[in-house]
Design a protein around this motif. Structure first.
Motif, PDB file in Angstrom:
ATOM      1  N   MET A  60     -12.283 -55.262 -21.940  1.00 25.51           N
ATOM      2  CA  MET A  60     -11.065 -55.927 -22.427  1.00 25.51           C
ATOM      3  C   MET A  60     -11.397 -57.254 -23.097  1.00 25.51           C
ATOM      4  O   MET A  60     -10.739 -57.638 -24.066  1.00 25.51           O
ATOM      5  CB  MET A  60     -10.065 -56.133 -21.291  1.00 25.51           C
ATOM      6  N   GLY A  61     -12.409 -57.948 -22.582  1.00 25.14           N
ATOM      7  CA  GLY A  61     -12.831 -59.179 -23.233  1.00 25.14           C
ATOM      8  C   GLY A  61     -13.281 -58.913 -24.657  1.00 25.14           C
ATOM      9  O   GLY A  61     -12.895 -59.629 -25.590  1.00 25.14           O
ATOM     10  N   ASP A  62     -14.089 -57.868 -24.827  1.00 24.94           N
ATOM     11  CA  ASP A  62     -14.541 -57.508 -26.183  1.00 24.94           C
ATOM     12  C   ASP A  62     -13.359 -57.100 -27.065  1.00 24.94           C
ATOM     13  O   ASP A  62     -13.264 -57.525 -28.219  1.00 24.94           O
ATOM     14  CB  ASP A  62     -15.566 -56.368 -26.121  1.00 24.94           C
ATOM     15  N   MET A  63     -12.445 -56.285 -26.512  1.00 25.46           N
ATOM     16  CA  MET A  63     -11.274 -55.855 -27.309  1.00 25.46           C
ATOM     17  C   MET A  63     -10.446 -57.053 -27.740  1.00 25.46           C
ATOM     18  O   MET A  63     -10.023 -57.137 -28.900  1.00 25.46           O
ATOM     19  CB  MET A  63     -10.379 -54.909 -26.492  1.00 25.46           C
ATOM     20  N   TYR A  64     -10.205 -57.968 -26.806  1.00 24.30           N
ATOM     21  CA  TYR A  64      -9.430 -59.163 -27.137  1.00 24.30           C
ATOM     22  C   TYR A  64     -10.138 -59.955 -28.238  1.00 24.30           C
ATOM     23  O   TYR A  64      -9.503 -60.380 -29.208  1.00 24.30           O
ATOM     24  CB  TYR A  64      -9.216 -60.055 -25.898  1.00 24.30           C
ATOM     25  N   GLU A  65     -11.436 -60.163 -28.088  1.00 18.78           N
ATOM     26  CA  GLU A  65     -12.188 -60.962 -29.071  1.00 18.78           C
ATOM     27  C   GLU A  65     -12.127 -60.330 -30.468  1.00 18.78           C
ATOM     28  O   GLU A  65     -11.968 -61.038 -31.464  1.00 18.78           O
ATOM     29  CB  GLU A  65     -13.645 -61.112 -28.642  1.00 18.78           C
ATOM     30  N   ILE A  66     -12.255 -59.030 -30.536  1.00 13.36           N
ATOM     31  CA  ILE A  66     -12.224 -58.329 -31.820  1.00 13.36           C
ATOM     32  C   ILE A  66     -10.836 -58.449 -32.452  1.00 13.36           C
ATOM     33  O   ILE A  66     -10.709 -58.752 -33.645  1.00 13.36           O
ATOM     34  CB  ILE A  66     -12.660 -56.853 -31.641  1.00 13.36           C
ATOM     35  N   GLN A  67      -9.791 -58.218 -31.663  1.00 14.68           N
ATOM     36  CA  GLN A  67      -8.428 -58.319 -32.204  1.00 14.68           C
ATOM     37  C   GLN A  67      -8.099 -59.745 -32.629  1.00 14.68           C
ATOM     38  O   GLN A  67      -7.501 -59.966 -33.686  1.00 14.68           O
ATOM     39  CB  GLN A  67      -7.410 -57.833 -31.171  1.00 14.68           C
ATOM     40  N   ALA A  68      -8.489 -60.730 -31.816  1.00 15.54           N
ATOM     41  CA  ALA A  68      -8.225 -62.129 -32.159  1.00 15.54           C
ATOM     42  C   ALA A  68      -8.997 -62.524 -33.426  1.00 15.54           C
ATOM     43  O   ALA A  68      -8.457 -63.234 -34.287  1.00 15.54           O
ATOM     44  CB  ALA A  68      -8.603 -63.039 -30.990  1.00 15.54           C
ATOM     45  N   ALA A  69     -10.219 -62.048 -33.551  1.00 18.72           N
ATOM     46  CA  ALA A  69     -11.010 -62.341 -34.752  1.00 18.72           C
ATOM     47  C   ALA A  69     -10.360 -61.735 -35.997  1.00 18.72           C
ATOM     48  O   ALA A  69     -10.311 -62.384 -37.053  1.00 18.72           O
ATOM     49  CB  ALA A  69     -12.440 -61.814 -34.587  1.00 18.72           C
ATOM     50  N   ASP A  70      -9.846 -60.523 -35.867  1.00 11.23           N
ATOM     51  CA  ASP A  70      -9.152 -59.906 -37.005  1.00 11.23           C
ATOM     52  C   ASP A  70      -7.957 -60.751 -37.446  1.00 11.23           C
ATOM     53  O   ASP A  70      -7.730 -60.948 -38.642  1.00 11.23           O
ATOM     54  CB  ASP A  70      -8.681 -58.490 -36.657  1.00 11.23           C
ATOM     55  N   ILE A  71      -7.209 -61.267 -36.476  1.00 14.70           N
ATOM     56  CA  ILE A  71      -6.052 -62.107 -36.798  1.00 14.70           C
ATOM     57  C   ILE A  71      -6.524 -63.394 -37.475  1.00 14.70           C
ATOM     58  O   ILE A  71      -5.945 -63.831 -38.476  1.00 14.70           O
ATOM     59  CB  ILE A  71      -5.223 -62.401 -35.530  1.00 14.70           C
ATOM     60  N   ALA A  72      -7.578 -63.998 -36.938  1.00 14.12           N
ATOM     61  CA  ALA A  72      -8.102 -65.237 -37.525  1.00 14.12           C
ATOM     62  C   ALA A  72      -8.601 -65.004 -38.943  1.00 14.12           C
ATOM     63  O   ALA A  72      -8.403 -65.857 -39.822  1.00 14.12           O
ATOM     64  CB  ALA A  72      -9.219 -65.804 -36.648  1.00 14.12           C
ATOM     65  N   LEU A  73      -9.234 -63.882 -39.177  1.00 11.11           N
ATOM     66  CA  LEU A  73      -9.730 -63.589 -40.526  1.00 11.11           C
ATOM     67  C   LEU A  73      -8.583 -63.422 -41.512  1.00 11.11           C
ATOM     68  O   LEU A  73      -8.722 -63.746 -42.698  1.00 11.11           O
ATOM     69  CB  LEU A  73     -10.631 -62.345 -40.503  1.00 11.11           C
ATOM     70  N   GLN A  74      -7.451 -62.945 -41.049  1.00 10.85           N
ATOM     71  CA  GLN A  74      -6.280 -62.792 -41.914  1.00 10.85           C
ATOM     72  C   GLN A  74      -5.522 -64.099 -42.103  1.00 10.85           C
ATOM     73  O   GLN A  74      -5.054 -64.381 -43.202  1.00 10.85           O
ATOM     74  CB  GLN A  74      -5.310 -61.765 -41.312  1.00 10.85           C
ATOM     75  N   ARG A  75      -5.403 -64.903 -41.042  1.00 11.05           N
ATOM     76  CA  ARG A  75      -4.477 -66.034 -41.080  1.00 11.05           C
ATOM     77  C   ARG A  75      -5.112 -67.393 -41.330  1.00 11.05           C
ATOM     78  O   ARG A  75      -4.453 -68.277 -41.865  1.00 11.05           O
ATOM     79  CB  ARG A  75      -3.700 -66.100 -39.763  1.00 11.05           C
ATOM     80  N   SER A  76      -6.347 -67.593 -40.919  1.00 18.19           N
ATOM     81  CA  SER A  76      -6.931 -68.924 -41.048  1.00 18.19           C
ATOM     82  C   SER A  76      -7.267 -69.232 -42.503  1.00 18.19           C
ATOM     83  O   SER A  76      -7.673 -68.356 -43.261  1.00 18.19           O
ATOM     84  CB  SER A  76      -8.198 -69.046 -40.203  1.00 18.19           C
ATOM     85  N   GLN A  77      -7.114 -70.498 -42.848  1.00 19.68           N
ATOM     86  CA  GLN A  77      -7.506 -70.981 -44.176  1.00 19.68           C
ATOM     87  C   GLN A  77      -8.787 -71.804 -44.085  1.00 19.68           C
ATOM     88  O   GLN A  77      -9.268 -72.314 -45.090  1.00 19.68           O
ATOM     89  CB  GLN A  77      -6.371 -71.832 -44.775  1.00 19.68           C
TER      90      GLN A  77
END
Length: 189
Positions: A60-77
């Protein structure tokens, strides 16, 4: 161990005291703050001592990290935040695949979860709802807490004599590198 637990209780008390006048983002921040000590306590106790708890928590830690990274790659400037997210996604995908590959022999009776638990799903939901101006700080704060939890989990389990303990030892240096980079980014914000 008592100190993180007390911090978690204090955060939960703050959350319980939130009234309707507070912004949803303020409530999310308190929820995120409470999630860290809860995860640390779980990682230090059951997750570090039993295969049946280590595997789901690591997965679950890995799943969370992957999903959070995907969001950051989309939203962060922020290029540095995106660089961290890319590294996290790459390393946690590799760690997840490596662990899944060894489970049939190392822990044939343990199946990794297919979905996030409620606590980690809450972190993802809070990350998705973070305002543009607060997104990077929310992501970095979550990453610091999540990587501290992951280090506690993997270091605690690494003392065992098994292929999964070898896996825990092999991923700890990458988790430490993610944590150091997240802390540096936070210091620069």
């Amino acid at each position: 161990m008592i100190r993180p637990l007390l911090a978690g209780v204090a955060c939960v008390a703050l959350l319980a005291g939130c009234n309707q006048e507070q912004s949803p983002e303020a409530v999310d921040k308190v929820q995120d703050a409470a999630a860290g000590p809860v995860g640390q306590t779980s990682a230090a106790t059951m997750g570090a001592n039993m295969v049946s708890a280590y595997v789901p928590n690591a997965a679950m830690g890995d799943m969370y990290e992957i999903q959070a990274a995907d969001i950051a790659l989309q939203r962060s400037q922020n290029a540095q935040v995106k660089e961290l997210a890319t590294m996290i996604k790459t390393d946690h995908t590799a760690a997840s695949n490596a662990m899944k590959g060894m489970l049939p022999q190392a822990a044939p009776n343990v199946t990794p979860p297919a979905d996030l638990d409620e606590r980690r799903q809450g972190l993802i939901d809070n990350l998705r709802s973070a305002s543009a101006e607060n997104f990077d700080r929310t992501y970095i704060d979550q990453q610091i807490a999540a990587h501290n939890e992951a280090l506690t989990l993997h270091r605690g389990f690494s003392n065992e004599d098994s292929p999964l303990a070898a896996h825990a030892r092999s991923v700890a240096p990458k988790i430490e590198a993610h944590l150091r980079q997240a802390e540096q980014l936070k210091a620069g914000m």
